[in-house]
Design a protein around this motif. Structure first.
Motif, PDB file in Angstrom:
ATOM      1  N   PRO A  92      46.076  32.314  75.433  1.00 16.23           N
ATOM      2  CA  PRO A  92      45.681  33.700  75.712  1.00 16.23           C
ATOM      3  C   PRO A  92      44.163  33.885  75.698  1.00 16.23           C
ATOM      4  O   PRO A  92      43.617  34.637  76.518  1.00 16.23           O
ATOM      5  CB  PRO A  92      46.351  34.481  74.579  1.00 16.23           C
ATOM      6  CG  PRO A  92      47.501  33.624  74.152  1.00 16.23           C
ATOM      7  CD  PRO A  92      47.037  32.218  74.329  1.00 16.23           C
ATOM      8  N   GLU A  93      43.498  33.182  74.777  1.00 14.77           N
ATOM      9  CA  GLU A  93      42.035  33.314  74.693  1.00 14.77           C
ATOM     10  C   GLU A  93      41.351  32.787  75.958  1.00 14.77           C
ATOM     11  O   GLU A  93      40.343  33.345  76.408  1.00 14.77           O
ATOM     12  CB  GLU A  93      41.501  32.575  73.459  1.00 14.77           C
ATOM     13  CG  GLU A  93      41.853  33.228  72.132  1.00 14.77           C
ATOM     14  CD  GLU A  93      43.263  32.912  71.677  1.00 14.77           C
ATOM     15  OE1 GLU A  93      43.966  32.132  72.390  1.00 14.77           O
ATOM     16  OE2 GLU A  93      43.684  33.422  70.633  1.00 14.77           O
ATOM     17  N   ASP A  94      41.892  31.688  76.536  1.00 19.14           N
ATOM     18  CA  ASP A  94      41.318  31.153  77.777  1.00 19.14           C
ATOM     19  C   ASP A  94      41.366  32.189  78.897  1.00 19.14           C
ATOM     20  O   ASP A  94      40.379  32.393  79.623  1.00 19.14           O
ATOM     21  CB  ASP A  94      42.084  29.899  78.222  1.00 19.14           C
ATOM     22  CG  ASP A  94      41.765  28.693  77.365  1.00 19.14           C
ATOM     23  OD1 ASP A  94      40.761  28.744  76.635  1.00 19.14           O
ATOM     24  OD2 ASP A  94      42.526  27.715  77.426  1.00 19.14           O
ATOM     25  N   THR A  95      42.529  32.831  79.048  1.00 12.33           N
ATOM     26  CA  THR A  95      42.677  33.828  80.107  1.00 12.33           C
ATOM     27  C   THR A  95      41.725  34.997  79.887  1.00 12.33           C
ATOM     28  O   THR A  95      41.050  35.464  80.826  1.00 12.33           O
ATOM     29  CB  THR A  95      44.128  34.338  80.153  1.00 12.33           C
ATOM     30  OG1 THR A  95      45.007  33.226  80.412  1.00 12.33           O
ATOM     31  CG2 THR A  95      44.302  35.382  81.249  1.00 12.33           C
ATOM     32  N   ALA A  96      41.654  35.504  78.668  1.00 16.05           N
ATOM     33  CA  ALA A  96      40.781  36.645  78.372  1.00 16.05           C
ATOM     34  C   ALA A  96      39.316  36.290  78.588  1.00 16.05           C
ATOM     35  O   ALA A  96      38.546  37.082  79.148  1.00 16.05           O
ATOM     36  CB  ALA A  96      41.013  37.112  76.943  1.00 16.05           C
ATOM     37  N   GLU A  97      38.916  35.093  78.176  1.00 10.61           N
ATOM     38  CA  GLU A  97      37.515  34.696  78.317  1.00 10.61           C
ATOM     39  C   GLU A  97      37.125  34.541  79.781  1.00 10.61           C
ATOM     40  O   GLU A  97      36.034  34.957  80.194  1.00 10.61           O
ATOM     41  CB  GLU A  97      37.260  33.397  77.559  1.00 10.61           C
ATOM     42  CG  GLU A  97      35.796  32.973  77.580  1.00 10.61           C
ATOM     43  CD  GLU A  97      35.512  31.809  76.664  1.00 10.61           C
ATOM     44  OE1 GLU A  97      34.324  31.511  76.452  1.00 10.61           O
ATOM     45  OE2 GLU A  97      36.470  31.195  76.174  1.00 10.61           O
ATOM     46  N   ARG A  98      38.013  33.956  80.590  1.00 11.47           N
ATOM     47  CA  ARG A  98      37.712  33.806  82.008  1.00 11.47           C
ATOM     48  C   ARG A  98      37.567  35.181  82.678  1.00 11.47           C
ATOM     49  O   ARG A  98      36.679  35.390  83.503  1.00 11.47           O
ATOM     50  CB  ARG A  98      38.801  32.996  82.698  1.00 11.47           C
ATOM     51  CG  ARG A  98      38.858  31.545  82.269  1.00 11.47           C
ATOM     52  CD  ARG A  98      39.810  30.761  83.132  1.00 11.47           C
ATOM     53  NE  ARG A  98      39.944  29.381  82.669  1.00 11.47           N
ATOM     54  CZ  ARG A  98      40.489  28.402  83.371  1.00 11.47           C
ATOM     55  NH1 ARG A  98      40.951  28.655  84.589  1.00 11.47           N
ATOM     56  NH2 ARG A  98      40.585  27.184  82.885  1.00 11.47           N
ATOM     57  N   TYR A  99      38.449  36.094  82.333  1.00 15.95           N
ATOM     58  CA  TYR A  99      38.416  37.430  82.922  1.00 15.95           C
ATOM     59  C   TYR A  99      37.135  38.163  82.541  1.00 15.95           C
ATOM     60  O   TYR A  99      36.420  38.691  83.416  1.00 15.95           O
ATOM     61  CB  TYR A  99      39.648  38.206  82.458  1.00 15.95           C
ATOM     62  CG  TYR A  99      39.570  39.689  82.679  1.00 15.95           C
ATOM     63  CD1 TYR A  99      39.614  40.234  83.962  1.00 15.95           C
ATOM     64  CD2 TYR A  99      39.462  40.560  81.598  1.00 15.95           C
ATOM     65  CE1 TYR A  99      39.537  41.600  84.169  1.00 15.95           C
ATOM     66  CE2 TYR A  99      39.389  41.934  81.796  1.00 15.95           C
ATOM     67  CZ  TYR A  99      39.432  42.448  83.072  1.00 15.95           C
ATOM     68  OH  TYR A  99      39.351  43.798  83.266  1.00 15.95           O
ATOM     69  N   LEU A 100      36.817  38.200  81.266  1.00 16.52           N
ATOM     70  CA  LEU A 100      35.630  38.929  80.816  1.00 16.52           C
ATOM     71  C   LEU A 100      34.346  38.274  81.323  1.00 16.52           C
ATOM     72  O   LEU A 100      33.376  38.973  81.643  1.00 16.52           O
ATOM     73  CB  LEU A 100      35.629  39.013  79.293  1.00 16.52           C
ATOM     74  CG  LEU A 100      36.772  39.839  78.679  1.00 16.52           C
ATOM     75  CD1 LEU A 100      36.766  39.726  77.154  1.00 16.52           C
ATOM     76  CD2 LEU A 100      36.668  41.302  79.105  1.00 16.52           C
ATOM     77  N   SER A 101      34.331  36.961  81.426  1.00 13.68           N
ATOM     78  CA  SER A 101      33.153  36.269  81.957  1.00 13.68           C
ATOM     79  C   SER A 101      32.924  36.641  83.419  1.00 13.68           C
ATOM     80  O   SER A 101      31.777  36.833  83.854  1.00 13.68           O
ATOM     81  CB  SER A 101      33.314  34.756  81.816  1.00 13.68           C
ATOM     82  OG  SER A 101      33.355  34.370  80.458  1.00 13.68           O
ATOM     83  N   ALA A 102      34.014  36.734  84.200  1.00 17.53           N
ATOM     84  CA  ALA A 102      33.884  37.098  85.613  1.00 17.53           C
ATOM     85  C   ALA A 102      33.312  38.507  85.754  1.00 17.53           C
ATOM     86  O   ALA A 102      32.447  38.765  86.601  1.00 17.53           O
ATOM     87  CB  ALA A 102      35.240  37.011  86.308  1.00 17.53           C
ATOM     88  N   LEU A 103      33.784  39.449  84.922  1.00 17.62           N
ATOM     89  CA  LEU A 103      33.261  40.813  84.994  1.00 17.62           C
ATOM     90  C   LEU A 103      31.792  40.854  84.592  1.00 17.62           C
ATOM     91  O   LEU A 103      30.988  41.574  85.197  1.00 17.62           O
ATOM     92  CB  LEU A 103      34.080  41.731  84.086  1.00 17.62           C
ATOM     93  CG  LEU A 103      35.567  41.900  84.425  1.00 17.62           C
ATOM     94  CD1 LEU A 103      36.168  43.009  83.579  1.00 17.62           C
ATOM     95  CD2 LEU A 103      35.778  42.192  85.904  1.00 17.62           C
ATOM     96  N   LYS A 104      31.444  40.101  83.577  1.00 16.16           N
ATOM     97  CA  LYS A 104      30.050  40.061  83.127  1.00 16.16           C
ATOM     98  C   LYS A 104      29.138  39.518  84.226  1.00 16.16           C
ATOM     99  O   LYS A 104      28.015  40.008  84.419  1.00 16.16           O
ATOM    100  CB  LYS A 104      29.947  39.199  81.872  1.00 16.16           C
ATOM    101  CG  LYS A 104      28.526  38.999  81.357  1.00 16.16           C
ATOM    102  CD  LYS A 104      28.516  38.088  80.148  1.00 16.16           C
ATOM    103  CE  LYS A 104      27.083  37.796  79.695  1.00 16.16           C
ATOM    104  NZ  LYS A 104      27.054  36.886  78.519  1.00 16.16           N
TER     105      LYS A 104
END
Length: 422
Positions: A92-104
């Protein structure tokens, strides 16, 4: 045939020996020696091959080849599995980190979750349009996660938006897929907001955050009030406008905010209210002026698509000479939207224009004052416009007017000057 080849080789050998240049003679001599040895080597190898590949050896070679193919296939599958494992988010952390990194980073394509690409009627932004948005996630910190039943989880994060810290909860679920290492965690609810954009005209493009975005015809939907586009929007602020060269302008250009996942309500549809832009007014007025110039330069009482004499018609037998037209009044024109077709605009017929014409009829001086309404129509999708002007029922298009002006050898008109700049 063999004797001819042998004679040719011997002749070439003699020619090489007679060569005075050692740089030519030595390499060619070596090459000829190798050529003369080839038939012997071929025969020798053929004999060995015929004696080596026995039935037992053939089975051994096939077995070794089969083992090699199997090992290569297993190795390729292993490499693919390892690559697949590292390319997919397996926690779950991998998915959340990829998503938030893309928005950033302002990456619109990667910032949308998989569900946004499951529909064929979505219109998408570009990364540049999204990266120009205000109110995006500027930074984030993952705070941990909780799991439920091994198939559901929630990742908690602290995000920075506009310099303010906000807490964020991202619900995820485990997506089980066939194949090794193919399972991954994905969001259980959309992380974007779907915006319905509405316009009375089938626009081709639009500026979002001052960046041009294409509105494909295949992605729009016809509605009772015009056309609709469905746009998935990640968290951020979005401003809408039309290109500077558009034939329309927006009344009160809207700005909306797409909230963070799990926050805020669904976005309300946005209506784009269109009015003629300065470009539409200017080009229409230019063509009206050109049409009036054409009629004013006429040397007859009856010219096609122009005001005509009310005393002497085309069937008159009087001798008409010395015709002079003069425009003495032209009202300001207003473009009014057609009630039945939103992309069509017509000049309002609130007040007539006036021509004065003087001439000699059978040698007698005559003067007429002729009132007429200027009819103009513009059909535009924003990026292109078809403009026609003239009298009611006999409007001329821009191209037809230019052709008429040229064929009648009139003075160089405003329309011709305009056409030369295109």
């Amino acid at each position: 045939m063999g004797q001819k080849k042998k004679d040719s080789v011997q002749w070439l050998a003699r020619a090489v020996k007679r060569s005075r240049s050692p740089h030519v003679r030595e390499p060619l001599t070596t090459s000829l020696e190798l050529m003369t040895r080839i038939p012997g080597h071929v025969g020798e190898l053929s004999g060995k091959a015929a004696g080596v590949l026995t039935q037992k050896d053939s089975r051994s070679v096939r077995r070794r080849l089969s083992i090699t193919v199997v090992l290569l296939s297993l190795f390729a599958a292993f490499v693919a599995a390892v690559g697949n494992y590292y390319s997919l988010p397996h926690t779950p952390e991998d998915t959340a980190e990829r998503y938030l990194s893309a928005l950033k980073e302002g990456n619109y394509v990667s910032g949308l979750d998989r569900s946004a690409y499951s529909s064929f009627d979505h219109t998408y932004l570009s990364n540049s349009a999204y990266s120009a948005a205000e109110g995006r996630i500027e930074d984030f910190t993952l705070l941990g996660s909780t799991s439920t039943g091994g198939e559901y989880a929630t990742v908690y994060a602290e995000v920075s938006v506009g310099g303010q810290q906000q807490d964020l909860s991202l619900p995820l679920k485990l997506a089980t897929r066939t194949g090794p290492f193919n399972d991954l965690w994905e969001f259980s609810a959309p992380t974007y907001k779907a915006l319905t954009l509405q316009a009375p005209v089938a626009l081709n493009n639009l500026n979002i955050n001052q960046t041009s975005v294409s509105l494909p015809a295949s992605r729009r939907v016809k509605s009772e009030t015009g056309f609709q586009w469905n746009i998935p929007l990640p968290p951020g602020d979005y401003s809408f406008s039309l290109p500077d060269n558009s034939y329309y302008r927006l009344v009160n250009p809207p700005t909306i905010t797409a909230p963070l996942p799990g926050q805020g309500s669904n976005l309300q549809p946005v209506d784009l209210v269109l009015r003629p832009s300065p470009r539409m007014w200017e080009e229409t007025n230019t063509i009206i002026e050109s049409w009036l110039e054409r009629c004013e330069s006429a040397r007859r009482l009856n010219v096609e698509s122009c005001p005509t004499s009310e005393t002497y018609g085309s069937d008159s037998t009087a001798t008409i000479t010395d015709v002079q037209w003069r425009l003495i009044n032209r009202p300001v024109f207003f473009l009014v939207q057609n009630d039945q077709r939103a992309d069509t605009w017509r000049a309002s017929r609130y007040r007539p224009a006036t021509f004065e014409v003087t001439y000699l009829a059978d040698g007698k001086a005559q003067r007429e004052t002729i009132n007429f309404y200027i009819s103009a129509e513009v059909v535009s999708n924003g990026s292109h416009a078809d403009i026609s002007v003239g009298l009611g029922g006999s409007e001329e298009s821009e191209a037809a007017l230019l052709q008429a002006i040229t064929s009648e050898d009139a003075a160089k008109s405003t329309l011709q000057k305009y056409a030369e700049t295109l």
